[in-house]
Design an enzyme around this catalytic site. Structure first.
Site, PDB file in Angstrom:
ATOM      1  N   ASN A 126       0.864  -1.186   0.000  1.00  0.00           N
ATOM      2  CA  ASN A 126       0.000   0.000   0.000  1.00  0.00           C
ATOM      3  C   ASN A 126       0.899   1.234   0.000  1.00  0.00           C
ATOM      4  O   ASN A 126       1.503   1.561   1.014  1.00  0.00           O
ATOM      5  CB  ASN A 126      -0.896  -0.038   1.247  1.00  0.00           C
ATOM      6  CG  ASN A 126      -1.658   1.254   1.462  1.00  0.00           C
ATOM      7  OD1 ASN A 126      -1.794   2.067   0.541  1.00  0.00           O
ATOM      8  ND2 ASN A 126      -2.174   1.459   2.666  1.00  0.00           N
ATOM      9  N   TRP A 127       0.957   1.905  -1.141  1.00  0.00           N
ATOM     10  CA  TRP A 127       1.866   3.058  -1.272  1.00  0.00           C
ATOM     11  C   TRP A 127       1.314   4.304  -0.578  1.00  0.00           C
ATOM     12  O   TRP A 127       1.999   5.314  -0.506  1.00  0.00           O
ATOM     13  CB  TRP A 127       2.114   3.376  -2.746  1.00  0.00           C
ATOM     14  CG  TRP A 127       2.971   2.384  -3.480  1.00  0.00           C
ATOM     15  CD1 TRP A 127       3.407   1.165  -3.036  1.00  0.00           C
ATOM     16  CD2 TRP A 127       3.494   2.524  -4.810  1.00  0.00           C
ATOM     17  NE1 TRP A 127       4.164   0.556  -4.000  1.00  0.00           N
ATOM     18  CE2 TRP A 127       4.227   1.359  -5.094  1.00  0.00           C
ATOM     19  CE3 TRP A 127       3.395   3.524  -5.782  1.00  0.00           C
ATOM     20  CZ2 TRP A 127       4.878   1.176  -6.317  1.00  0.00           C
ATOM     21  CZ3 TRP A 127       4.032   3.347  -7.007  1.00  0.00           C
ATOM     22  CH2 TRP A 127       4.773   2.183  -7.257  1.00  0.00           C
ATOM     23  N   LYS A 128       0.075   4.235  -0.119  1.00  0.00           N
ATOM     24  CA  LYS A 128      -0.573   5.410   0.495  1.00  0.00           C
ATOM     25  C   LYS A 128      -0.413   6.628  -0.436  1.00  0.00           C
ATOM     26  O   LYS A 128      -0.430   6.461  -1.651  1.00  0.00           O
ATOM     27  CB  LYS A 128      -0.002   5.677   1.887  1.00  0.00           C
ATOM     28  CG  LYS A 128       0.007   4.437   2.761  1.00  0.00           C
ATOM     29  CD  LYS A 128       0.258   4.743   4.203  1.00  0.00           C
ATOM     30  CE  LYS A 128       0.476   3.431   4.953  1.00  0.00           C
ATOM     31  NZ  LYS A 128       0.246   3.553   6.376  1.00  0.00           N
ATOM     32  N   HIS A 147      -9.412   0.912   4.841  1.00  0.00           N
ATOM     33  CA  HIS A 147      -8.134   1.052   5.559  1.00  0.00           C
ATOM     34  C   HIS A 147      -8.374   1.945   6.784  1.00  0.00           C
ATOM     35  O   HIS A 147      -9.172   2.890   6.726  1.00  0.00           O
ATOM     36  CB  HIS A 147      -7.082   1.672   4.628  1.00  0.00           C
ATOM     37  CG  HIS A 147      -5.703   1.641   5.202  1.00  0.00           C
ATOM     38  ND1 HIS A 147      -5.283   2.540   6.148  1.00  0.00           N
ATOM     39  CD2 HIS A 147      -4.659   0.804   4.985  1.00  0.00           C
ATOM     40  CE1 HIS A 147      -4.022   2.257   6.485  1.00  0.00           C
ATOM     41  NE2 HIS A 147      -3.624   1.207   5.792  1.00  0.00           N
ATOM     42  N   GLU A 191      -6.794   4.323   7.975  1.00  0.00           N
ATOM     43  CA  GLU A 191      -6.607   5.760   7.729  1.00  0.00           C
ATOM     44  C   GLU A 191      -7.837   6.351   7.053  1.00  0.00           C
ATOM     45  O   GLU A 191      -8.200   7.502   7.305  1.00  0.00           O
ATOM     46  CB  GLU A 191      -5.329   5.974   6.888  1.00  0.00           C
ATOM     47  CG  GLU A 191      -4.076   5.716   7.724  1.00  0.00           C
ATOM     48  CD  GLU A 191      -2.856   5.266   6.950  1.00  0.00           C
ATOM     49  OE1 GLU A 191      -2.841   5.367   5.703  1.00  0.00           O
ATOM     50  OE2 GLU A 191      -1.902   4.795   7.591  1.00  0.00           O
ATOM     51  N   GLU A 220      -5.300  -5.451  10.472  1.00  0.00           N
ATOM     52  CA  GLU A 220      -4.284  -4.426  10.713  1.00  0.00           C
ATOM     53  C   GLU A 220      -4.569  -3.721  12.038  1.00  0.00           C
ATOM     54  O   GLU A 220      -5.377  -2.779  12.074  1.00  0.00           O
ATOM     55  CB  GLU A 220      -4.305  -3.392   9.585  1.00  0.00           C
ATOM     56  CG  GLU A 220      -4.034  -3.964   8.214  1.00  0.00           C
ATOM     57  CD  GLU A 220      -3.430  -2.917   7.300  1.00  0.00           C
ATOM     58  OE1 GLU A 220      -2.317  -3.146   6.821  1.00  0.00           O
ATOM     59  OE2 GLU A 220      -4.049  -1.864   7.094  1.00  0.00           O
ATOM     60  N   GLY A 247       2.381   1.917  10.830  1.00  0.00           N
ATOM     61  CA  GLY A 247       3.305   3.047  10.698  1.00  0.00           C
ATOM     62  C   GLY A 247       3.993   3.421  12.006  1.00  0.00           C
ATOM     63  O   GLY A 247       4.613   4.475  12.103  1.00  0.00           O
ATOM     64  N   SER A 278       3.445  -2.556  10.306  1.00  0.00           N
ATOM     65  CA  SER A 278       4.907  -2.538  10.442  1.00  0.00           C
ATOM     66  C   SER A 278       5.561  -3.868  10.065  1.00  0.00           C
ATOM     67  O   SER A 278       6.507  -4.311  10.718  1.00  0.00           O
ATOM     68  CB  SER A 278       5.312  -2.122  11.868  1.00  0.00           C
ATOM     69  OG  SER A 278       4.842  -0.812  12.132  1.00  0.00           O
ATOM     70  N   GLY A 332       2.899  -1.315   4.354  1.00  0.00           N
ATOM     71  CA  GLY A 332       2.912   0.124   4.092  1.00  0.00           C
ATOM     72  C   GLY A 332       4.340   0.598   3.873  1.00  0.00           C
ATOM     73  O   GLY A 332       4.913   0.439   2.796  1.00  0.00           O
ATOM     74  N   GLY A 333       4.943   1.141   4.931  1.00  0.00           N
ATOM     75  CA  GLY A 333       6.269   1.758   4.817  1.00  0.00           C
ATOM     76  C   GLY A 333       7.304   0.932   4.065  1.00  0.00           C
ATOM     77  O   GLY A 333       8.005   1.457   3.185  1.00  0.00           O
TER      78      GLY A 333
HETATM   79  C1  PEP Z   1      -0.668  -0.066   5.965  1.00  0.00           C
HETATM   80  O1  PEP Z   1      -0.633   1.052   5.523  1.00  0.00           O
HETATM   81  O2  PEP Z   1      -1.612  -0.809   5.674  1.00  0.00           O
HETATM   82  C2  PEP Z   1       0.411  -0.525   6.845  1.00  0.00           C
HETATM   83  C3  PEP Z   1       0.311  -1.709   7.387  1.00  0.00           C
HETATM   84  O3  PEP Z   1       1.465   0.340   7.052  1.00  0.00           O
HETATM   85  P1  PEP Z   1       2.880  -0.005   7.762  1.00  0.00           P
HETATM   86  O4  PEP Z   1       3.388  -1.279   7.147  1.00  0.00           O
HETATM   87  O5  PEP Z   1       3.738   1.168   7.457  1.00  0.00           O
HETATM   88  O6  PEP Z   1       2.603  -0.179   9.214  1.00  0.00           O
END
Ligand code: PEP
Length: 254
Positions: free
Chosen positions: A9-11, A95, A97, A167, A173, A213, A234-235
């Site tokens: 997920n590039w956000k 998601h 967010e 999640e 994050g 993460s 994500g990251g």
């Molecule tokens: C996400 O955005 O779905 C996510 C899990 O982010 P991260 O891996 O950065 O925690």
């Protein structure tokens, strides 16, 4: 047999030029991957760019959100049909967010999911509890309600096209990851819930991803758990090296 599915997920990161560079790099580093499904979810502006780069390989593309109508006066929204016209075949729905900043609710998640399924886009539905909810000991109640809300009116045949991403909000994050045991415990709960909502065969077929993460250093131990069939990253998906290391951890367990 469920196969591993690793989605990135590039956000709200990457211009089109950056998206092109990152996609080429991911493609280059994953040529030996045969058993793991890779999904790249760039911002909507880069869906077509990414799709055109991966059209000759097995990497799939997904959007990060959608609306539940085909077209209309809904400024700023995009429809399932528009997403599909770029070559994308998946969409992330609900998601945390989006739930936190853009008012997605279990009801809108359900509407989006039903419309995605009806128009042949494969949803990745995100669920997860906050830190307060975990500390209060109500994680499973929250997930129970999110699952019942998101999956209302969905048939067993449709369910097997869905991916559920667990999640925990406190792990997104933040650099904090659920332990493999904590994640497995919740994934087993989700699978049992799916069995009661649908049936055993359906529940055993649905892909359950963990997200929060995930990194090359913890991916193997998380993915090794019985009911964890992949990761929503994500990251660590914003660099080809770390994303491909996570994919390789999945492939090594296939
Ligand atoms: C996400 O955005 O779905 C996510 C899990 O982010 P991260 O891996 O950065 O925690």
């Amino acid at each position: 047999m469920r196969k591993f599915v690793i989605a990135g997920n590039w956000k709200m990161y990457k211009t089109n030029a950056e998206a092109e560079q990152l996609t080429e790099a991911i493609k280059g580093k994953t040529t030996s991957i045969e058993k793991t499904q890779i999904i790249i979810c760039p911002p909507a502006t880069a869906l077509e760019t990414v799709s055109s780069i991966v059209k000759d390989c097995e990497i799939a593309v997904g959007a990060q959100n959608m609306y539940w109508e085909s077209q209309g006066a809904f400024t700023g929204e995009i429809s399932s049909e528009m997403i599909k016209s770029t070559g994308a075949t998946y969409v992330i729905i609900g998601h945390s967010e989006r739930r936190q900043y853009f008012y997605d609710t279990d009801e809108t998640v359900n509407k989006k999911t039903l419309y995605a399924l009806q128009t042949n886009l494969n949803p990745i539905i995100c669920i997860g509890e906050s830190l307060e909810q975990r500390e209060e000991g109500i994680t499973k109640d929250i997930l129970n309600d999110q699952l019942e809300g998101a999956l209302k009116s969905i048939s067993a045949e449709q369910m097997i096209r869905l991916i559920i991403a667990y999640e925990p909000i406190w792990a997104i994050g933040t650099g904090k990851t659920a332990t493999p045991e904590q994640a497995q415990d919740v994934h087993a709960f989700i699978r049992t819930k799916l069995q009661s909502l649908f049936n055993a065969a359906t529940s055993n077929s649905v892909i359950l991803q963990y997200g929060g993460s995930v990194k090359p250093t913890n991916a193997y131990d998380l993915l090794k758990q019985n009911d964890i069939d992949g990761a929503l990253v994500g990251g660590a998906c914003l660099e080809a090296e770390s994303f491909s290391e996570i994919i390789k951890a999945a492939e090594s367990l296939s």
